[in-house]
Design an enzyme around this catalytic site. Structure first.
Site: not given
Length: 610
Positions: A296-297, A42, A196, A157
């Site tokens: 947020d990861h 991302e 991810d 991803y």
């Protein structure tokens, strides 16, 4: 050697967190992560938006994959420390369809064969359509593949299931990833998949996995069922980090920041490092790094042994088996260092402005500044004059000109004073004085326009005053009417004061137009109107609620509401439709909700009743 993977949720997000906001360059960020191979997911940027410092940091080879049709979305990157490891080959995407110009030769390709849609069992969409090729699956910039000799690294991803219609795309992407790994293994290669995956592998990897309602149906979801069959002992891939922490609870890598879930570790584990069996002897350790903020990861990593001993007693060195060729002339062609804009094959925009000695370097930007997106991108002209006040075009003249500016020029002009040392240049004086005159003219005309009331236009207070008994004949305009009229805005402000006074004294509402409140009364009324809302108390805990704002696009965007102020946690009350009553844990947030407008209305009704 360390391999690290991190979903950073946008390259522009990192500078908002400590310690990344303390570094003057992106290279400092990479070095602080202390890994030889760094994989980001991302990136949320584009090739044209990358600054030089992010694209080609010193001592690092960089590889990128961007979405083809949607900027600021998805995107992955791999950074390799050129001082410790050398990438041999690199490819973009999983299908082999994405190619640079000119396309990769057979010697530059990692694989001899690639996934094909007709060889795979793909999931049809809700209209029964099954993809006939893999072009659309590989068009969102979701995968990079780099060959290091000992193993082939896949940074991926995977799509998230944002809706039911997105599920076929998600599942077909997983099938393509699985097929690419299968073909690599059939060629005798060891594979490391990082990134991810957007799936929870087991009940331990979900914050609500311990609840009975979730445990009974956990693997009913097709994505979880697929992932479970791909991992050992059923499948060929091993979860490297979980190997060292088989029973560890709360080992989460992703949290919902909108509900502050990271504070109570109410998250999920969707980031993995998966390896084939041949890589297991090389893995020394694996873990997550939840203390590192910036997304947020959180990052996840594995460490490799420098040397191992095989079952036959043979000693193998990591440096030897990585096939690091010190005589290799250049990095793979996919590396950003070999892009035209960074290999002196493409002229930069800054070269067209200013003198050569004043042209900035191709990239003098430092982290955290990142080039603007294409939607807002504009060329920057470097100043070439000595005085900043004279740089650029003067502001446009006001359209209203005085008559004195149009008089004849035959009259002799007054002699100008001689310039003194350390004085401002004449051009600067002209610009400054002209600017001041234009500003004064504009202000005066604006005030006059406000004070002049158009014929037939009524003031706001006239709608609330008692009817006048004046005869129609006496309503004709007098010659001095314009001079006696008050400022239009001031009259409305005066009416606001009158209205506030009437709220405190109901008996005076009949003579509203003539009421003149005192300063203390106005101050009290305005203080009550502008005072913040007193938060309501949630029903379960009896504690003051917390106010939030709707950011989601829609009719309620911008509206405020109140929720229970306690943090979320396992078993928090999501509502009767989403959480069984027997599974609710009242130590965490309850399902209290109330719009701020309702709270304000209730407070007003209460004050009137008292």
């Amino acid at each position: 050697m360390r391999i690290l993977s991190w979903n950073i949720n946008g390259i522009r997000t990192l500078p908002q967190y400590h310690p990344w906001n303390t570094f003057t360059s992106f290279q400092g960020v990479l070095q602080n992560l202390d890994a030889d191979i760094i994989c980001f997911q991302e990136m949320k940027t584009s090739r044209s938006s990358l600054s030089r410092g992010v694209a080609i940091p010193d001592h690092f080879h960089a590889f990128f994959s961007f979405p083809q049709n949607k900027g600021g979305y998805s995107g992955v990157a791999i950074y390799t420390d050129s001082r410790t490891i050398t990438p041999l080959k690199a490819e973009e995407g999983l299908s082999g369809i994405l190619q640079p110009k000119p396309p990769l030769t057979s010697d530059e390709r990692i694989s001899r064969s690639y996934p094909c849609a007709h060889e795979m069992e793909l999931m049809p969409d809700d209209q029964g359509y099954t993809p006939i090729d893999l072009t659309a699956l590989d068009a969102e910039g979701r995968a990079l593949i780099v060959d290091f000799g000992l193993f082939v690294l896949i940074n991926v991803y995977c799509p998230n299931e944002t809706s039911d219609a997105r599920l076929p795309y998600k599942m077909n992407y997983h099938f393509m990833l699985q097929e690419r790994v299968r073909k690599l293994r059939s060629e005798g290669r060891e594979v490391v998949v990082v990134g991810d995956i957007n799936i929870c592998a087991t009940l331990l990897d979900h914050c609500d996995g311990h609840l009975a309602s979730n445990a009974s149906t956990f693997y009913d979801h097709p994505a979880r069922a697929w992932f479970h069959s791909w991992l050992s002992p059923i499948g060929c891939m091993t979860d490297a980090a979980r190997t060292f922490w088989p029973d560890r609870k709360g080992m989460y890598t992703c949290w919902n920041t909108k509900i502050s879930a990271r504070e109570t570790n109410y998250g999920t584990r969707v980031d993995y490092i998966l390896v084939t069996s041949g890589m297991l002897p090389w893995i020394k350790h694996g873990d997550i790094q939840p203390s590192l903020k910036g997304s947020d990861h959180c990052p996840i990593y594995i460490d490799l042994h420098d040397q191992i001993t095989t079952d036959t007693g043979q000693r193998l060195s990591l440096r030897d088996v990585l096939l690091m060729d010190g005589n290799k002339p250049d990095s793979p062609r996919l590396a950003a260092r070999r892009w035209d804009e960074y290999s002196s094959k493409q002229t930069l925009l800054s070269a067209f402005f200013g003198k050569e000695k004043e042209v900035m370097a191709p990239d003098s930007s430092v982290f955290p500044s990142v080039a603007p997106t294409p939607d807002t991108q504009s060329p920057i002209v470097q100043p070439v004059a000595a005085h900043p006040a004279v740089v650029g075009f003067p502001p446009p003249m006001h359209p209203t000109l005085k008559k004195s500016t149009c008089t004849s020029t035959s009259q002799p002009s007054a002699p100008s004073p001689k310039p003194q040392a350390n004085s401002i240049s004449s051009s600067q004086v002209v610009l400054s004085s002209g600017s001041a005159k234009r500003k004064a003219t504009t202000d005066n005309e604006a005030k006059a326009a406000l004070k002049k009331l158009k014929p037939g236009q009524s003031k706001l207070s006239a709608f609330f005053a008692q009817p006048s008994t004046t005869s129609p004949s006496s309503q004709t305009d007098s010659p001095g009417q314009d001079a006696d009229q008050q400022d239009y805005i001031e009259s409305d402000y005066q009416f606001a004061l009158e209205l506030s006074a009437s709220l405190e004294n109901p008996d005076s509402q009949g003579s509203l137009a003539s009421a003149v409140p005192s300063t203390s009364q106005s101050k009290t009324t305005w203080s009550q109107l502008m005072a913040p809302i007193q938060p309501p108390h949630c029903i379960i805990h009896g504690e003051p609620a917390k106010e939030y704002t709707v950011n989601k696009p829609g009719p309620n965007k911008g509206k405020t509401f109140f929720l229970c102020s306690r943090p979320v946690g396992p078993g928090y009350d999501k509502g009767k439709g989403e959480r069984l009553r027997e599974e609710v844990d009242h130590r965490y947030r309850c399902n209290f909700f109330k719009w701020s407008s309702d709270v304000r209305r209730e407070a007003k009704d209460k004050s009137l009743a008292s």
